[in-house]
Design an enzyme around this catalytic site. Structure first.
Site, PDB file in Angstrom:
ATOM      1  N   ARG A  73       0.807  -1.128   0.053  1.00 16.84           N
ATOM      2  CA  ARG A  73       0.347  -0.117  -0.201  1.00 16.84           C
ATOM      3  C   ARG A  73       1.095   1.201  -0.046  1.00 16.84           C
ATOM      4  O   ARG A  73       0.717   1.747  -0.941  1.00 16.84           O
ATOM      5  CB  ARG A  73      -0.485   0.129   1.230  1.00 16.84           C
ATOM      6  CG  ARG A  73      -1.966   1.709   1.365  1.00 16.84           C
ATOM      7  CD  ARG A  73      -3.294   0.840   1.965  1.00 16.84           C
ATOM      8  NE  ARG A  73      -4.394   1.576   2.231  1.00 16.84           N
ATOM      9  CZ  ARG A  73      -4.509   3.040   3.260  1.00 16.84           C
ATOM     10  NH1 ARG A  73      -3.896   2.364   4.643  1.00 16.84           N
ATOM     11  NH2 ARG A  73      -5.055   3.524   3.035  1.00 16.84           N
ATOM     12  N   HIS A  77       0.283   4.665  -2.717  1.00 10.59           N
ATOM     13  CA  HIS A  77      -0.168   6.147  -1.926  1.00 10.59           C
ATOM     14  C   HIS A  77       1.745   6.791  -2.644  1.00 10.59           C
ATOM     15  O   HIS A  77       1.082   8.026  -2.597  1.00 10.59           O
ATOM     16  CB  HIS A  77      -0.210   5.948  -0.249  1.00 10.59           C
ATOM     17  CG  HIS A  77      -1.289   5.427  -0.383  1.00 10.59           C
ATOM     18  ND1 HIS A  77      -2.053   6.476   0.723  1.00 10.59           N
ATOM     19  CD2 HIS A  77      -1.929   4.488  -0.229  1.00 10.59           C
ATOM     20  CE1 HIS A  77      -3.308   5.790   0.892  1.00 10.59           C
ATOM     21  NE2 HIS A  77      -3.622   4.330   0.026  1.00 10.59           N
ATOM     22  N   ASN A 105      -3.643   8.832   3.910  1.00 10.94           N
ATOM     23  CA  ASN A 105      -1.909   8.453   4.882  1.00 10.94           C
ATOM     24  C   ASN A 105      -2.010   8.049   5.941  1.00 10.94           C
ATOM     25  O   ASN A 105      -1.007   7.385   6.616  1.00 10.94           O
ATOM     26  CB  ASN A 105      -1.047   9.320   3.633  1.00 10.94           C
ATOM     27  CG  ASN A 105      -0.521   9.140   2.710  1.00 10.94           C
ATOM     28  OD1 ASN A 105      -0.694   7.960   1.868  1.00 10.94           O
ATOM     29  ND2 ASN A 105      -0.247  10.140   1.869  1.00 10.94           N
ATOM     30  N   HIS A 206      -5.826  -5.650  -2.853  1.00  9.40           N
ATOM     31  CA  HIS A 206      -6.558  -6.189  -1.511  1.00  9.40           C
ATOM     32  C   HIS A 206      -6.938  -7.364  -0.591  1.00  9.40           C
ATOM     33  O   HIS A 206      -7.812  -7.774  -0.548  1.00  9.40           O
ATOM     34  CB  HIS A 206      -8.442  -5.379  -1.709  1.00  9.40           C
ATOM     35  CG  HIS A 206      -8.247  -3.866  -1.856  1.00  9.40           C
ATOM     36  ND1 HIS A 206      -8.608  -3.439  -2.366  1.00  9.40           N
ATOM     37  CD2 HIS A 206      -7.205  -3.016  -1.033  1.00  9.40           C
ATOM     38  CE1 HIS A 206      -8.117  -1.638  -2.632  1.00  9.40           C
ATOM     39  NE2 HIS A 206      -7.363  -1.539  -1.497  1.00  9.40           N
TER      40      HIS A 206
HETATM   41  C1  HEM Z   1      -7.976   2.663  -6.645  1.00  5.56           C
HETATM   42  C2  HEM Z   1      -8.621   2.670  -5.154  1.00  5.56           C
HETATM   43  C3  HEM Z   1      -8.036   2.045  -4.444  1.00  5.56           C
HETATM   44  C4  HEM Z   1      -8.865   2.591  -2.847  1.00  5.56           C
HETATM   45  C5  HEM Z   1     -10.192   3.636  -2.727  1.00  5.56           C
HETATM   46  C6  HEM Z   1      -8.128   1.910  -1.688  1.00  5.56           C
HETATM   47  C7  HEM Z   1      -8.801   2.036  -0.663  1.00  5.56           C
HETATM   48  C8  HEM Z   1      -8.235   1.056   0.405  1.00  5.56           C
HETATM   49  C9  HEM Z   1      -8.691   1.472   1.473  1.00  5.56           C
HETATM   50  C10 HEM Z   1     -10.093   2.198   2.316  1.00  5.56           C
HETATM   51  C11 HEM Z   1      -8.101   0.420   2.565  1.00  5.56           C
HETATM   52  C12 HEM Z   1      -8.306   0.246   4.221  1.00  5.56           C
HETATM   53  C13 HEM Z   1      -7.153   1.528   4.854  1.00  5.56           C
HETATM   54  C14 HEM Z   1      -7.354   1.722   6.611  1.00  5.56           C
HETATM   55  O1  HEM Z   1      -8.529   1.511   6.974  1.00  5.56           O
HETATM   56  O2  HEM Z   1      -6.040   0.963   6.830  1.00  5.56           O
HETATM   57  C15 HEM Z   1      -7.132  -0.191   1.594  1.00  5.56           C
HETATM   58  C16 HEM Z   1      -6.320  -0.776   2.309  1.00  5.56           C
HETATM   59  C17 HEM Z   1      -5.401  -1.817   1.250  1.00  5.56           C
HETATM   60  N1  HEM Z   1      -4.916  -1.408  -0.147  1.00  5.56           N
HETATM   61 FE1  HEM Z   1      -6.055  -0.012  -1.284  1.00  5.56          FE
HETATM   62  N2  HEM Z   1      -7.276   1.123  -2.152  1.00  5.56           N
HETATM   63  C18 HEM Z   1      -7.427   0.854  -4.228  1.00  5.56           C
HETATM   64  C19 HEM Z   1      -6.233   0.676  -4.202  1.00  5.56           C
HETATM   65  C20 HEM Z   1      -5.659  -0.047  -3.924  1.00  5.56           C
HETATM   66  C21 HEM Z   1      -3.996  -0.241  -4.910  1.00  5.56           C
HETATM   67  C22 HEM Z   1      -3.331  -0.148  -6.528  1.00  5.56           C
HETATM   68  C23 HEM Z   1      -3.044  -1.512  -4.063  1.00  5.56           C
HETATM   69  C24 HEM Z   1      -2.030  -2.450  -4.916  1.00  5.56           C
HETATM   70  C25 HEM Z   1      -1.686  -2.633  -5.788  1.00  5.56           C
HETATM   71  C26 HEM Z   1      -3.577  -1.290  -2.826  1.00  5.56           C
HETATM   72  C27 HEM Z   1      -3.479  -2.043  -2.353  1.00  5.56           C
HETATM   73  C28 HEM Z   1      -4.146  -2.548  -0.608  1.00  5.56           C
HETATM   74  C29 HEM Z   1      -3.298  -2.774   0.598  1.00  5.56           C
HETATM   75  C30 HEM Z   1      -2.713  -3.743   0.314  1.00  5.56           C
HETATM   76  C31 HEM Z   1      -4.266  -2.311   1.882  1.00  5.56           C
HETATM   77  C32 HEM Z   1      -4.384  -3.508   3.226  1.00  5.56           C
HETATM   78  C33 HEM Z   1      -3.375  -2.548   4.108  1.00  5.56           C
HETATM   79  C34 HEM Z   1      -2.997  -2.794   5.127  1.00  5.56           C
HETATM   80  O3  HEM Z   1      -3.028  -3.687   5.597  1.00  5.56           O
HETATM   81  O4  HEM Z   1      -2.224  -2.006   6.188  1.00  5.56           O
HETATM   82  N3  HEM Z   1      -4.794  -0.379  -2.697  1.00  5.56           N
HETATM   83  N4  HEM Z   1      -7.268   0.314   0.661  1.00  5.56           N
END
Ligand code: HEM
Length: 252
Positions: A73, A77, A105, A206
């Site tokens: 993530r 970002h 972030n 995700h």
């Molecule tokens: C395109 C629109 C995207 C949206 C709206 C989005 C939204 C989110 C949100 C809301 C979370 C939860 C954050 C939290 O509350 O801790 C999240 C987690 C995450 N996102 Fe996305 N995301 C997007 C794209 C991506 C992309 C492109 C990737 C990587 C290829 C990604 C990888 C991740 C990962 C790995 C997590 C888990 C992080 C953790 O466990 O610390 N996301 N995302």
């Protein structure tokens, strides 16, 4: 059976071709890459960079595979806001609010920043400060995908570290919020030259990681969460970044 001159020549050419295949694994990647990036960027200046990172991340993930999600993530970002320039790593302590202080972030894992810092120290100890932090973040994200069971892919290298971070407004404008529907996400990613297939592939990010309940319910006290846990109430004391959750949730 006698080998004719013709078949000998054929065999020689075939083996030369095969040898060149094995020796040029990286340069074989022919899909277009950004100007300034290369498959062999650190081959002379820091040939061990990728192996140092892979080796250390194997150790980190053995202890806590959850960190892979945080690193993936972090790369997303970093790249979506003024390009993959490592600017998300700048903490702004000297010059005011940084990208890190922008709402999307706040939920990046604190540990992910520590891991990158540790990798940077290891790589720079080996080669001096020739490897950019942006490249380290990109390699760490690739290794996170691979070491958590995803596909392996080559990463072209040569990113330059940005000297300035983006404003909070620019950060917000470039990272789609969780409230966006599919059309809005498709539009946001099209602005980055990514098509629907890319959106599907990237959404696969995700399949690892967790989320704050507040990211999806709008309420820090809700018990619902992305992965069905009870994150904001802190009842799952063994969550790797429980403290961060509680801290961040309190700020929503
Ligand atoms: C395109 C629109 C995207 C949206 C709206 C989005 C939204 C989110 C949100 C809301 C979370 C939860 C954050 C939290 O509350 O801790 C999240 C987690 C995450 N996102 Fe996305 N995301 C997007 C794209 C991506 C992309 C492109 C990737 C990587 C290829 C990604 C990888 C991740 C990962 C790995 C997590 C888990 C992080 C953790 O466990 O610390 N996301 N995302």
């Amino acid at each position: 059976m006698a080998i004719t001159a013709k078949s000998f020549t054929f065999l020689l050419i075939s083996s030369l071709f095969l040898v060149s295949c094995f020796c040029t694994k990286k340069t074989q990647n022919t899909f277009p890459i950004e100007n300034g990036l290369s498959w062999t960027f650190y081959d002379y200046r820091c040939p061990k960079a990728e192996s140092i990172i892979r080796k250390q991340l194997k150790k980190v993930f053995k202890n806590d595979i959850g960190q892979a999600a945080g690193l993936l993530r972090l790369h997303f970002h970093d790249c979506f806001v003024q390009g993959c320039d490592g600017s998300v790593l700048l903490d702004g302590s000297a010059s005011g609010p940084s990208e890190q202080d922008a709402i999307p972030n706040l939920t990046l894992r604190a540990k992910a920043f520590e891991i990158i810092d540790d990798l940077r120290e290891r790589v720079h100890k080996e080669c001096g400060r020739v490897v950019s932090c942006a490249d380290i973040v990109a390699i760490a994200a690739r290794d996170s995908v691979y070491l958590s069971g995803g596909p392996e892919y080559d990463v072209p290298l040569g990113r330059r570290d940005g000297l300035n971070f983006a404003t909070q407004e620019a950060t917000l404008a470039n990272l789609p919020p969780p409230t966006d529907n599919a059309s809005a996400i498709l539009r946001a990613l099209a602005a980055k030259n990514l098509d629907a297939t890319d959106v599907v592939a990237l959404s696969g990010g995700h399949t690892i990681g967790i989320s704050h309940c507040a990211s999806f319910t709008g309420s820090p006290l809700s018990t619902r969460s992305y992965h069905g846990g009870n994150l904001c109430r802190g009842s799952q004391g063994n969550l790797p970044h429980r403290e961060l959750y509680e801290h961040r949730c309190a700020r929503y």
